[in-house]
Every structure is written in structure tokens, then in C-alpha cells.
Design an enzyme around this catalytic site. Structure first.
Site, PDB file in Angstrom:
ATOM      1  N   ASN A 254       0.869  -1.178   0.000  1.00  4.95           N
ATOM      2  CA  ASN A 254       0.000   0.000   0.000  1.00  4.95           C
ATOM      3  C   ASN A 254       0.907   1.229   0.000  1.00  4.95           C
ATOM      4  O   ASN A 254       1.514   1.548   1.026  1.00  4.95           O
ATOM      5  CB  ASN A 254      -0.891  -0.024   1.250  1.00  4.95           C
ATOM      6  CG  ASN A 254      -1.676   1.270   1.416  1.00  4.95           C
ATOM      7  OD1 ASN A 254      -1.808   2.053   0.469  1.00  4.95           O
ATOM      8  ND2 ASN A 254      -2.220   1.501   2.611  1.00  4.95           N
ATOM      9  N   TRP A 255       0.951   1.888  -1.133  1.00  5.88           N
ATOM     10  CA  TRP A 255       1.875   3.021  -1.256  1.00  5.88           C
ATOM     11  C   TRP A 255       1.363   4.263  -0.535  1.00  5.88           C
ATOM     12  O   TRP A 255       2.093   5.241  -0.390  1.00  5.88           O
ATOM     13  CB  TRP A 255       2.095   3.367  -2.733  1.00  5.88           C
ATOM     14  CG  TRP A 255       2.880   2.351  -3.511  1.00  5.88           C
ATOM     15  CD1 TRP A 255       3.380   1.157  -3.053  1.00  5.88           C
ATOM     16  CD2 TRP A 255       3.264   2.449  -4.889  1.00  5.88           C
ATOM     17  NE1 TRP A 255       4.051   0.507  -4.065  1.00  5.88           N
ATOM     18  CE2 TRP A 255       3.996   1.281  -5.208  1.00  5.88           C
ATOM     19  CE3 TRP A 255       3.064   3.396  -5.896  1.00  5.88           C
ATOM     20  CZ2 TRP A 255       4.524   1.047  -6.479  1.00  5.88           C
ATOM     21  CZ3 TRP A 255       3.584   3.169  -7.165  1.00  5.88           C
ATOM     22  CH2 TRP A 255       4.305   2.004  -7.441  1.00  5.88           C
ATOM     23  N   LYS A 256       0.119   4.250  -0.129  1.00  3.03           N
ATOM     24  CA  LYS A 256      -0.511   5.450   0.469  1.00  3.03           C
ATOM     25  C   LYS A 256      -0.280   6.644  -0.471  1.00  3.03           C
ATOM     26  O   LYS A 256      -0.245   6.458  -1.689  1.00  3.03           O
ATOM     27  CB  LYS A 256       0.030   5.699   1.871  1.00  3.03           C
ATOM     28  CG  LYS A 256       0.023   4.438   2.739  1.00  3.03           C
ATOM     29  CD  LYS A 256       0.145   4.748   4.185  1.00  3.03           C
ATOM     30  CE  LYS A 256       0.341   3.453   4.954  1.00  3.03           C
ATOM     31  NZ  LYS A 256      -0.029   3.553   6.340  1.00  3.03           N
TER      32      LYS A 256
ATOM     33  N   HIS B 226      -9.610   0.904   4.677  1.00  2.00           N
ATOM     34  CA  HIS B 226      -8.321   1.098   5.363  1.00  2.00           C
ATOM     35  C   HIS B 226      -8.547   2.034   6.549  1.00  2.00           C
ATOM     36  O   HIS B 226      -9.335   2.978   6.476  1.00  2.00           O
ATOM     37  CB  HIS B 226      -7.285   1.690   4.405  1.00  2.00           C
ATOM     38  CG  HIS B 226      -5.907   1.691   4.974  1.00  2.00           C
ATOM     39  ND1 HIS B 226      -5.483   2.646   5.871  1.00  2.00           N
ATOM     40  CD2 HIS B 226      -4.868   0.836   4.822  1.00  2.00           C
ATOM     41  CE1 HIS B 226      -4.231   2.371   6.227  1.00  2.00           C
ATOM     42  NE2 HIS B 226      -3.843   1.283   5.603  1.00  2.00           N
TER      43      HIS B 226
ATOM     44  N   GLU C 116      -6.979   4.430   7.713  1.00  2.81           N
ATOM     45  CA  GLU C 116      -6.804   5.879   7.466  1.00  2.81           C
ATOM     46  C   GLU C 116      -8.035   6.463   6.790  1.00  2.81           C
ATOM     47  O   GLU C 116      -8.385   7.625   7.011  1.00  2.81           O
ATOM     48  CB  GLU C 116      -5.520   6.107   6.640  1.00  2.81           C
ATOM     49  CG  GLU C 116      -4.277   5.901   7.492  1.00  2.81           C
ATOM     50  CD  GLU C 116      -3.047   5.415   6.755  1.00  2.81           C
ATOM     51  OE1 GLU C 116      -2.975   5.538   5.516  1.00  2.81           O
ATOM     52  OE2 GLU C 116      -2.134   4.892   7.430  1.00  2.81           O
TER      53      GLU C 116
ATOM     54  N   GLU D  50      -5.710  -5.315  10.296  1.00  2.00           N
ATOM     55  CA  GLU D  50      -4.691  -4.296  10.525  1.00  2.00           C
ATOM     56  C   GLU D  50      -4.988  -3.576  11.833  1.00  2.00           C
ATOM     57  O   GLU D  50      -5.791  -2.634  11.857  1.00  2.00           O
ATOM     58  CB  GLU D  50      -4.709  -3.277   9.386  1.00  2.00           C
ATOM     59  CG  GLU D  50      -4.395  -3.862   8.025  1.00  2.00           C
ATOM     60  CD  GLU D  50      -3.759  -2.817   7.114  1.00  2.00           C
ATOM     61  OE1 GLU D  50      -2.604  -3.015   6.742  1.00  2.00           O
ATOM     62  OE2 GLU D  50      -4.393  -1.794   6.831  1.00  2.00           O
TER      63      GLU D  50
ATOM     64  N   GLY E 275       2.111   1.912  10.654  1.00  4.32           N
ATOM     65  CA  GLY E 275       3.035   3.032  10.526  1.00  4.32           C
ATOM     66  C   GLY E 275       3.720   3.409  11.832  1.00  4.32           C
ATOM     67  O   GLY E 275       4.362   4.455  11.908  1.00  4.32           O
TER      68      GLY E 275
ATOM     69  N   SER F  76       3.168  -2.530  10.281  1.00  4.79           N
ATOM     70  CA  SER F  76       4.616  -2.542  10.508  1.00  4.79           C
ATOM     71  C   SER F  76       5.273  -3.888  10.186  1.00  4.79           C
ATOM     72  O   SER F  76       6.174  -4.319  10.899  1.00  4.79           O
ATOM     73  CB  SER F  76       4.938  -2.108  11.948  1.00  4.79           C
ATOM     74  OG  SER F  76       4.494  -0.776  12.156  1.00  4.79           O
TER      75      SER F  76
ATOM     76  N   GLY G  24       2.774  -1.318   4.281  1.00  3.67           N
ATOM     77  CA  GLY G  24       2.807   0.120   4.011  1.00  3.67           C
ATOM     78  C   GLY G  24       4.222   0.585   3.761  1.00  3.67           C
ATOM     79  O   GLY G  24       4.772   0.434   2.667  1.00  3.67           O
ATOM     80  N   GLY G  25       4.858   1.128   4.796  1.00  2.00           N
ATOM     81  CA  GLY G  25       6.186   1.737   4.663  1.00  2.00           C
ATOM     82  C   GLY G  25       7.195   0.879   3.907  1.00  2.00           C
ATOM     83  O   GLY G  25       7.896   1.369   3.009  1.00  2.00           O
TER      84      GLY G  25
HETATM   85  C1  PEP Z   1      -0.841  -0.029   5.854  1.00  2.00           C
HETATM   86  O1  PEP Z   1      -0.783   1.098   5.436  1.00  2.00           O
HETATM   87  O2  PEP Z   1      -1.802  -0.733   5.533  1.00  2.00           O
HETATM   88  C2  PEP Z   1       0.238  -0.529   6.715  1.00  2.00           C
HETATM   89  C3  PEP Z   1       0.135  -1.733   7.206  1.00  2.00           C
HETATM   90  O3  PEP Z   1       1.297   0.316   6.935  1.00  2.00           O
HETATM   91  P1  PEP Z   1       2.701  -0.050   7.664  1.00  2.00           P
HETATM   92  O4  PEP Z   1       3.191  -1.323   7.064  1.00  2.00           O
HETATM   93  O5  PEP Z   1       3.581   1.114   7.341  1.00  2.00           O
HETATM   94  O6  PEP Z   1       2.408  -0.174   9.118  1.00  2.00           O
END
Ligand code: PEP
Length: 249
Positions: free
Chosen positions: A9-11, A94, A96, A166, A172, A211, A232-233
Site C-alpha cells: 500500500n503506497w498510500k 483502510h 486511514e 490491521e 506506521g 509494521s 505500508g512503509g
Molecule cells: C498499511 O498502510 O496498511 C500498513 C500496514 O502500513 P505499515 O506497514 O507502514 O504499518
């Protein structure tokens, strides 16, 4: 056996140049992997993904979708538009989107349905906040979020969807749910679906997100009910993302 699935997920990150470099590395790195791989990019880059990834072993999708099919909804993007850009998947719900943009369980369920009607495979994201976990409400929150979708579309619709657990406190933050913490929620999710249809539940892929890094992916993915990850990251760095894909292979 459920085939593992790793999705990035590039956000709201990336630009044409960075994306091109990242996609070329991912495309080259996935050959021979045994898991499914997908990336979720911001809307404007879906055309770029379509031209770079067509024919490759990497699928792509968007990070959200409108609950409406067409009409006067300024700023929205419909599921059929995503299909035109070759999307196979779309994230819905998601955290966010829920916390920053006010998406309720009802809206998320409507988006899930709209995605499927257009032929997309929704990846439904569910998870509790830290306050909810500390209140002992993890299972009730996750089960409520899932029930809203099951009530709307029926359990049979889960055949063409994925779930992503999640925990919001792990997204994040660098804090990951322990494999045991994640597994117990994944197992509860699967039991909830199994209560309606054991066959559907057995085939349903439930990803873990929060994470995930190369260092913790192997142990997380070894859990009985964890079928891959939503990243994500670490999905923005080709080597890191590919190392996580390796952990799922
Ligand atoms: C996400 O954005 O769905 C996510 C899991 O981010 P991260 O891996 O950065 O925690």
C-alpha cells in the site's frame, strides 16, 4: 492450502520517476516467487501501473473506491473506472480512510459491494485502535466491522475478496502485533466466517498489516491463519518489499 498474498500500500507516496524505478525492481524480483503480489497506488498512477505491469506477475489496484457507480460525486472514482485501468483489486475500509475521512462501517460495506459489482476484488481492512484493544474490545470491533459487510453482501461474496486484519496501533508505528496476537484475531475472523460457511472460511485469505518488515514477516506468515501481508512503509523500498514477498514464498 491458501496461496500467500503480499500487497504494498503506497498510500500518498510516489511520483512518476520513483514509481518507474520501484516497479521495475519489483517486476524483476518477483519471478519465481510462490506468493501472489500486488501494489496499491494513488489514482493518478494507475495508468502507469497498467503500462508497466501488464503481463507481469504483479497485480495492481487502488486504495479506495466510490460507493457510487456514476454521477455527480465530485472527486470520487468509481469501480468501473478502476477496471478500465486494469485494476484487479481495491482496498476498502483502510483505517486511514475510516479515521481521517470519516468512512463508517456502512460506507465501507457499500464500497465493498460497489467494487464487486464492477468485477474488482475488494481487500477489506478491519482492525481495532489502541484504546479499543486496551478496553478489551478487539474482537467485538473486528467482528462488527466484518459483520457489516457480511450482512450486506452475504458470505458467498467473500469467495471473491480478501480480508486484511490491521490493528490501527500497529500501522506506521513500528510496533507490530506479535505473531500470537495477530493469529488469535485471524482465527476469530475465520471462525466468524466459518459460522456462516466453513468452505468459504477455509479458502478465505486473511492478510496481516501493521509494521510488517522482512525481519518479522517469516514468523507472522508462519501462523496458521495468516495468509500474507498488507505492507505500508516497507512497500516503498524494493529490497524490503521483495524480502517480505520472499518470506511468503
Ligand atoms: C498499511 O498502510 O496498511 C500498513 C500496514 O502500513 P505499515 O506497514 O507502514 O504499518
Amino acid at each position: 492450502m491458501r496461496k500467500k498474498f503480499v500487497a504494498g500500500n503506497w498510500k500518498m507516496h510516489g511520483n512518476l520517476q520513483q514509481n518507474a524505478a520501484l516497479l521495475e525492481r519489483i517486476k524483476a524480483g518477483v519471478s519465481g516467487l510462490k506468493c501472489d503480489v500486488a501494489v496499491f497506488a494513488p489514482f493518478p498512477y494507475l495508468g502507469q501501473l497498467q503500462s508497466v505491469l501488464s503481463g507481469a506477475a504483479v497485480a495492481w489496484g487502488a486504495q479506495s473506491v466510490s460507493e457510487h457507480a456514476i454521477g455527480a460525486f465530485t472527486g470520487e472514482v468509481s469501480a468501473s473506472m478502476l477496471v478500465e485501468f486494469g485494476c484487479r483489486y481495491v482496498l476498502v475500509g483502510h483505517s486511514e480512510r475510516r479515521s481521517l475521512f470519516g468512512e463508517t462501517d456502512r460506507v465501507v460495506a457499500a464500497k465493498f459491494e460497489a467494487a464487486q459489482k464492477a468485477g474488482l476484488i475488494p481487500v477489506l481492512c478491519i482492525g481495532e485502535t489502541l484504546a479499543e484493544r486496551n478496553d478489551g474490545a478487539t474482537f467485538s470491533v473486528v467482528s462488527r466491522q466484518l459483520a457489516m459487510v457480511l450482512d450486506r453482501v452475504g458470505v458467498a461474496a467473500m469467495v471473491s475478496s480478501l480480508l486484511a486484519y490491521e490493528p490501527v496501533w500497529a500501522i506506521g508505528t513500528g510496533v507490530t502485533a506479535s505473531p500470537a496476537q495477530a493469529q488469535e484475531v485471524h482465527a476469530a475472523i475465520r471462525r466468524q466466517v466459518a459460522a456462516l460457511d466453513a468452505g468459504v472460511a477455509g479458502a478465505l485469505r486473511v492478510l496481516y498489516g501493521g509494521s510488517v518488515k522482512a525481519q518479522n514477516a517469516v514468523e507472522l506468515f508462519a501462523q496458521a491463519d495468516i495468509d500474507g501481508g498488507l505492507i505500508g512503509g516497507a512497500a516503498l523500498v524494493a529490497d524490503d518489499f521483495l524480502a517480505i514477498c520472499q518470506a511468503a514464498s
